[in-house]
Design a protein around this motif. Structure first.
Motif, PDB file in Angstrom:
ATOM      1  N   SER A  78       0.626  -1.220  -0.062  1.00 17.30           N
ATOM      2  CA  SER A  78      -0.069  -0.438  -0.119  1.00 17.30           C
ATOM      3  C   SER A  78       0.642   0.963   0.089  1.00 17.30           C
ATOM      4  CB  SER A  78      -1.462   0.345   0.647  1.00 17.30           C
ATOM      5  OG  SER A  78      -2.336   0.340   0.940  1.00 17.30           O
ATOM      6  N   ASN A  83      -3.958   1.551  -5.854  1.00 17.17           N
ATOM      7  CA  ASN A  83      -4.966  -0.069  -4.789  1.00 17.17           C
ATOM      8  C   ASN A  83      -6.004  -0.404  -5.326  1.00 17.17           C
ATOM      9  OD1 ASN A  83      -3.451   1.962  -2.569  1.00 17.17           O
ATOM     10  ND2 ASN A  83      -5.043   3.275  -2.750  1.00 17.17           N
ATOM     11  N   THR A 111      -3.618  -3.272  -5.685  1.00 16.21           N
ATOM     12  CA  THR A 111      -3.034  -3.911  -4.943  1.00 16.21           C
ATOM     13  C   THR A 111      -3.916  -5.079  -4.128  1.00 16.21           C
ATOM     14  OG1 THR A 111      -1.714  -1.454  -4.075  1.00 16.21           O
ATOM     15  CG2 THR A 111      -2.088  -3.556  -1.986  1.00 16.21           C
ATOM     16  N   LYS A 112      -5.451  -4.434  -3.851  1.00 15.59           N
ATOM     17  CA  LYS A 112      -6.462  -5.205  -3.515  1.00 15.59           C
ATOM     18  C   LYS A 112      -5.861  -6.113  -4.025  1.00 15.59           C
ATOM     19  CE  LYS A 112     -11.370  -5.077  -2.770  1.00 15.59           C
ATOM     20  NZ  LYS A 112     -11.849  -3.291  -3.056  1.00 15.59           N
ATOM     21  N   SER A 159      -3.434   5.026   1.107  1.00 11.14           N
ATOM     22  CA  SER A 159      -3.491   3.272   1.207  1.00 11.14           C
ATOM     23  C   SER A 159      -4.399   2.870   0.775  1.00 11.14           C
ATOM     24  CB  SER A 159      -3.365   2.760   2.433  1.00 11.14           C
ATOM     25  OG  SER A 159      -1.701   3.286   3.090  1.00 11.14           O
ATOM     26  N   LEU A 160      -5.364   1.398   0.830  1.00 10.43           N
ATOM     27  CA  LEU A 160      -6.241   0.773   0.005  1.00 10.43           C
ATOM     28  C   LEU A 160      -7.251   0.454   2.018  1.00 10.43           C
ATOM     29  CD1 LEU A 160      -7.976  -1.209  -1.363  1.00 10.43           C
ATOM     30  CD2 LEU A 160      -5.953  -3.432  -0.311  1.00 10.43           C
ATOM     31  N   GLU A 196      -7.897  -2.375   4.648  1.00 10.78           N
ATOM     32  CA  GLU A 196      -6.841  -3.464   3.940  1.00 10.78           C
ATOM     33  C   GLU A 196      -6.297  -3.979   5.243  1.00 10.78           C
ATOM     34  OE1 GLU A 196      -2.814  -1.839   1.558  1.00 10.78           O
ATOM     35  OE2 GLU A 196      -2.078  -2.688   3.606  1.00 10.78           O
TER      36      GLU A 196
END
Ligand SMILES: [Zn+2]
Length: 760
Positions: free
Chosen positions: A210, A271, A274-275, A303-304, A307
């Motif tokens: 993230s 993000n 990332t997810k 950030s996500l 998360e």
């Protein structure tokens, strides 16, 4: 497809930027929709594991592996009393024959992963693998020349040239930053996870999803194409950020002229990737019956969101100061507890100076050589436990080499206590009188280049005041707030919680109407979840009886608070009393029915700057709004009367309910009350008293024992106390019952004691 969606929004006549941001928010970055859990049940052993970290960025793994001996490593873990090992089959390189990750050139026919797995199995220790996810690695130009397929992994500047070195205060060779958003790297890491899963391991840990502070914005062909597909924008708009060290860790350090519209879109895109990656990692792991852990809960606005719900737990980055360690640990505990996941916290450090260093030593400083374990390790381990985390000893490398005295006794003692308290501590929960709630929306001020003090300052300041005031408290993030949970709360404190959503405000209003007590300070509720100012006075206006009119005014150092009337929220202060106040105030309008208890008063100019403390009633409940942040000042000056005022306001909001515990001891002795699974109150007493010249780094703090601490722990209604037991001293102590409390004297506390009030 996505591009078309964007075009459709614009065509619908919504304002261009607003619609785009709403669209992007819905897709990733601002999304609050819960991440759906899968069917994996977290193994019970993880919940209470005694973890040891063996670093793979330093000897005996790097720069050479000839001395690496898995048997010797596991002996170290067993000697410590650990039963879970975190180690690194990939660090700067892969230390197993990976087909996708750059393999260490000294590896030969060895496979460190298999060697460790075999030894773990032999001695009955579980293990999980540390894996960099976006972490910079040793892709030197020479290495890439010999292995051209890794050329696609390098972070590229707007001209297509590799950029961005990463080095941490000089404690390691500058490393190449990676293109984490590119297909090549993302697919390779998925493959790494599959390769790891083919070994006899229990799980994988990812460092660090993230924040992108280890990587940056990549301008390679693949990234430019994919970003355009996602956002409809040209990545070149962010060319400013494609140089030097890349993205800053803190969004208030962004360059002045950065294109925020494009940057918001970039984070939404990154993000989203990332997810996808984390969900893919989790699927591979869970399908193999293995656990997933990662670094930190990523409570950073860029950030996500949520998360922390993807993995089975995470490691809370630890802090130097004990109070701060407790706050972050409580936050981690609250983010994981109801999902039956774990929060871990370092005990010890992977860096001797953390992160100070001898002044003449640049650029090299001893890495990973915490030479002598002592009191610090005890305090860190006990503090981690007290706030509901599990300790992770860092690192075993020193013990492996028997550096210095080779002392392992402190960590051993923490792990031993952990076993001793298991039946009252595992699955215990905080027993808060007041709950401090950081809000995710507060973190979203970065979108307007604003700065929220919600977490770094005010949650800590309020927590410190509550620790000093012996008020039982917890820290609980807004993302976990539910109607059901609210029913169990007495007082909630929103300290500089600048961002509040409409639905959060509605939930809090209903809770106050049913008898809750809400404490709110400074710019709480001034902005929405996109970091934009609410235009109608904020969604808490009717609840607090205060309409917010705009940004805080400039600081006036001569400002104090002058009390206007006697009120139970103010304790002994009466009309005309002057107390420390915040030197910044917000322009506000006090609504009909609310009472102004104090005003901001400039001692020098004698000007009234506006109302400072406002009390309101709503249904069966009450609210207090402070037009500044006393707690932010308390964090820096620990003025006693300020701490007392914060305490009396909280007590008023609780309707005068008695404190769940009392403690008579010098400042620095902290109490943390927990409720054991069987309902027994358990008071952790941390005596943070002793050598405190710690500002320069890890300074081998020593703690002085405190004697004759009187504790009084509230007895739950209708219950009888069977005995009061000191777990660490391993003895029963006499107690008397007095006004609903079990009162006892602890003869002496050195660093920590656990007081178990066993109910009949
Ligand atoms: Zn790229």
């Amino acid at each position: 497809m996505r591009r078309r969606t964007f075009v459709k929004y614009s065509a619908a006549g919504l304002t261009g930027l607003g619609a785009l941001l709403a669209e992007l928010s819905a897709r990733g970055q601002g999304s609050q929709e819960p991440l759906t859990p899968d069917n994996f049940s977290v193994p019970e052993w993880l919940e209470y594991a005694r973890a040891v970290y063996f670093d793979g960025y330093s000897p005996p793994v790097y720069p050479h592996i000839d001395e690496f001996d898995a048997g010797r490593l596991l002996q170290t873990v067993v000697d410590l009393g650990g039963n879970l090992l975190r180690y690194q089959p990939i660090g700067y390189f892969a230390y197993y024959p990976s087909k996708v990750f750059p393999v260490f050139e000294e590896l030969g026919s060895r496979n460190l992963l298999a060697e460790v797995a075999r030894e773990c199995r032999r001695v009955g220790v579980r293990s999980y693998c540390y894996t960099g996810y976006g972490a910079a690695i040793m892709l030197t130009p020479e290495y890439v020349q010999r292995n051209p397929k890794y050329s696609e992994w390098l972070l590229r500047d707007p001209n297509g040239k590799p950029y961005g070195k990463y080095g941490h205060n000089g404690w390691m060779t500058p490393l190449a930053r990676l293109c984490v958003t590119g297909d090549a790297y993302r697919l390779a890491i998925r493959e790494v996870v599959r390769e790891l899963c083919q070994h006899d391991i229990d799980g994988v840990y990812f460092d660090a999803p993230s924040p992108f502070g280890y990587s940056g914005i990549c301008f390679c062909e693949n990234c430019r194409t994919n970003f355009k597909k996602f956002s409809g924008m040209d990545l070149a708009r962010l060319a400013d950020l494609g140089k030097g060290a890349g993205l800053p860790f803190e969004w208030d350090q962004l360059p002045e002229h950065v294109d925020m519209q494009a940057l918001i879109a970039w984070y939404a895109w990154a993000n989203d990737l990332t997810k996808q990656d984390m969900l893919a990692f989790r699927k591979i792991l869970h399908d193999s019956g293995k656990i997933m852990l990662c670094h930190d809960g990523a409570w950073v606005g860029t950030s996500l969101p949520l998360e922390y719900r993807i993995p089975d737990g995470f490691m809370v980055e630890s802090s130097r100061e004990v109070y701060d360690r407790l706050m972050t640990g409580m936050m981690g505990g609250s983010m994981t507890r109801q999902h039956k996941k774990i929060a871990q916290m370092y005990m010890g450090s992977y860096d001797v100076a953390w992160f100070g260093e001898p002044p003449h030593e640049r650029p090299d400083v001893v890495h990973n050589a915490n030479l002598e374990d002592g009191d610090e390790i005890l305090m860190e381990g006990f503090a981690a436990l007290a706030c509901g985390n599990t300790p992770l000893y860092a690192t075993a490398n020193r013990l492996y080499f028997h550096v210095g005295s080779g002392s392992a006794e402190p960590a051993r003692e923490v792990f031993a206590l952990m076993r001793q308290v298991e039946n009252i501590h595992k699955r215990s929960a905080g027993a808060p009188y007041v709950t401090i709630m950081p809000t995710w929306s507060s973190q979203q001020l970065w979108r307007t280049k604003g700065k929220s003090w919600n977490w770094p300052m005010m949650s800590q300041g309020m927590g410190l005041a509550m620790l000093d005031g012996r008020v039982s408290f917890d820290i609980y993030p807004s993302t976990e707030m539910t109607e059901e949970w609210l029913k169990s709360q007495t007082v909630i404190a929103l300290c500089g919680a600048s961002g509040i959503t409409k639905s959060e405000a509605e939930m809090l209003t209903r809770w106050v109407e049913n008898g809750g007590g809400l404490f709110a300070t400074y710019d709480t509720g001034l902005y929405n979840e996109r970091g934009e100012m609410w235009e109608d006075g904020g969604p808490l206006r009717n609840l607090l009886g205060v309409a917010l009119k705009g940004e805080p005014l400039r600081s006036e150092p001569e400002s104090f608070y002058r009390i206007r009337e006697s009120h139970p929220a103010l304790g002994s202060y009466g009309p005309g009393s002057i107390v420390e106040g915040d030197t910044r105030v917000l322009p506000i309008e006090v609504l009909k029915g609310a009472r102004v208890l104090a005003e901001a008063w400039n001692l020098g100019t004698k000007e009234v700057r506006g109302p400072a403390i406002v009390a309101n009633n709503r249904g069966k409940g009450r609210t207090i709004f402070v037009n500044g942040s006393l707690e932010a000042h308390y964090l820096y000056d620990r003025v006693k009367s300020t701490g007392r005022l914060l305490k009396t306001m909280v007590e008023y909001l609780a309707g005068g309910a008695p404190q769940p515990y009392r403690l008579t001891a010098p400042m620095g002795v902290y109490g943390l009350l927990r409720s054991a699974p069987q309902g027994d109150p358990v008071l952790w007493v941390l005596a943070n008293t002793g050598f405190k010249d710690a500002a320069a780094g890890r300074m081998r703090q020593q703690y002085i024992p405190v004697s004759n601490i009187e504790v009084a722990v509230g007895i739950p209604d209708g219950r009888q106390v069977k005995e009061v037991r000191l777990i660490r001293a391993n003895k029963r102590i006499p107690f008397k019952e007095d006004g609903g409390y079990a009162v006892a004297m602890i003869p002496a506390v050195h660093i920590a004691e656990v007081v178990h009030v066993a109910l009949a």
